[in-house]
Design an enzyme around this catalytic site. Sequence first.
Site: not given
Length: 493
Positions: A119, A266
């Site tokens: 991220e 995820e």
Amino acid sequence: MAKLLFFFLVFTAAAALPEEEGGGYVGVNIGTDISNFLSPPQLVSFLQQQKLTHIRLYDSDPHILKALSNTNIRVIISVPNNQILGIASSNTTAANWINRNVLAFYPHTLITAIAVGDELLTTIPSLSSILMPAIESLYAALLSSNLHNHIKISTPHASSIILDPFPPSQAYFNQTLSPIILQLLGFLSRTKSPLMMNMYPYYVFMQNKGVVPLDNSLFNPLTPSKEMVDPNTLLHYTNVLDAMIDSAYSSMKNLNVSDVILVVTETGWPSKGDHSKEPYATIDNANTYNSNLIKHILDRSGTPFHPELTSSVYIYELFNEDLRSSPISEANWGLFYGNSTPVYLLHVSGSGEFLANDTTNQTFCVAMKGVDGKTLQTALDWACGPGRANCSEIQPGEACYSPNNVNNHASYAFDSYYHKQGRVAGSCDFKGVAIITTTDPSHERCIFPGSKIISNRTDTVVNSTNATSGVDASRLIGMEGLWGVILSMMMYL
Ligand SMILES: *[C@@H]1O[C@H](CO)[C@@H](O)[C@H](O)[C@H]1NC(C)=O
Ligand SMILES: *[C@@H]1O[C@H](CO)[C@@H](O)[C@H](O)[C@H]1NC(C)=O
Ligand SMILES: *[C@@H]1O[C@H](CO)[C@@H](O)[C@H](O)[C@H]1NC(C)=O
Ligand SMILES: *[C@@H]1O[C@H](CO)[C@@H](O)[C@H](O)[C@H]1NC(C)=O
Ligand SMILES: *[C@@H]1O[C@H](CO)[C@@H](O)[C@H](O)[C@H]1NC(C)=O
Ligand SMILES: *[C@@H]1O[C@H](CO)[C@@H](O)[C@H](O)[C@H]1NC(C)=O
Ligand SMILES: *[C@@H]1O[C@H](CO)[C@@H](O)[C@H](O)[C@H]1NC(C)=O
Ligand SMILES: *[C@@H]1O[C@H](CO)[C@@H](O)[C@H](O)[C@H]1NC(C)=O
Ligand SMILES: *[C@@H]1O[C@H](CO)[C@@H](O)[C@H](O)[C@H]1NC(C)=O
């Protein structure tokens, strides 16, 4: 009728998919902020015992990579965010990284991909400009070792880089990031690598309470009125994750990219959180989400927009990371505690060999907490009366009479009804005051129907049931229940 047709088409398309290694598997993320964590050999033997074959690590721990050698476990390794700058600024550093973390273990350890950072675009925007240089240098190093066709390089993104994700057809990548995303997608397309996205229906639900229903977030069977319909495509969405996946495909399509597949690096649901701030972080919701997720992926029915493509997903995460600090949920995303005891037992029966500690059939139907007593009493009366639940155990003097309150008695009666009905969808509803749980509500001598606890009690005196006043059955198990049955049959075909 349109809906029936739609689901039928999905099913045929999925059935025609070859069982390729490329997609539709369920893996797990392994974070290691755990006190007294398993040793690497213990970890590997645990993975094998649980039949887990795809994992993602947040680093490239040499001891774990070594322990994984000569197993069939495929691993995504990661470049931590704080190493990206060095790799981006020097091809030598990148080559050394590949030597140390890949060549030292491959092919004995099946490294399938390198996740460059986590991220990065949203957590360290100031480093955005070095993401592509880092990816290119690592690729150059893999190319010179001739491993570029075996090991993919990509970078996991937060789903917040996609704006306006609902309805999915209108989604687009944050335009500030478009230049980098375009370069990245060009790279992924050229190297046949996946777009990696972290996607949490849990957060979508928490941030849009009242708009996105819990059932959609948990993949629960829905009444048609709760389905989300995309007004542009008229596609029906029964769950939030599929909508998020399609929003990623739409965003790519907006940039004219149609040949990059998505991997959900995820997704998950916490089993515990702060009571007032995260009331939906419960064991039952976590179990429901992850169990339904696994069934949904292994069904290989794709998404409404891409029924032919089932994304692979990595559950966040395998172990509770007890060393993570607040909020409470941070330390409670795991399927197992750090010592490998299950936090809850998934119910993924019929999904093939996966997670060996699955006890599948242990589900119970109980009264919701906080429902008013009168409504519960009506449902209880119906269950013990027209519903023909076996209510003998909740009569005075019997094992489940105590605690003598309507919540306890209703729970027992609901569970009896639910099991008598073969636990079909819709049989645990009672006008919305009942809920399915995997936590065995049995207590002391009181053994609930469906419990695997072997009762050692000997008294079997049965008091005659006070089958009370009839309540019209359709008020309790009406069309909603029926649609539940039909939808769930279709969704889980
Ligand atoms: C790394 O190598 C590539 C060609 O292989 C070159 O284009 C690039 O400029 C090099 N990067 C650095 C930081 O030296
Ligand atoms: C888009 O990305 C930029 C750069 O990271 C960020 O500042 C901005 O807040 C994002 N826009 C939205 C709507 O999230
Ligand atoms: C995508 O293709 C359309 C039609 O060819 C073109 O108008 C548009 O500029 C393209 N968009 C991008 C981001 O390349
Ligand atoms: C999980 O399953 C294995 C064998 O299937 C068993 O040996 C082990 O005790 C189980 N673990 C737990 C915590 O139930
Ligand atoms: C679970 O229940 C179904 C029917 O409800 C049965 O067919 C199946 O064998 C059961 N599985 C296990 C592991 O007990
Ligand atoms: C009702 O439950 C009791 C206790 O589990 C059992 O002994 C009895 O046989 C059941 N009655 C019927 C009609 O199934
Ligand atoms: C059976 O139930 C009635 C009331 O429902 C109660 O008065 C009676 O004592 C019970 N009998 C036994 C043996 O528990
Ligand atoms: C029933 O089992 C429990 C737990 O195993 C045990 O503590 C209790 O003594 C047993 N009761 C009888 C009457 O055997
Ligand atoms: C049975 O239930 C009805 C309605 O709740 C009540 O009026 C009646 O007294 C009960 N009978 C016994 C024996 O408990």
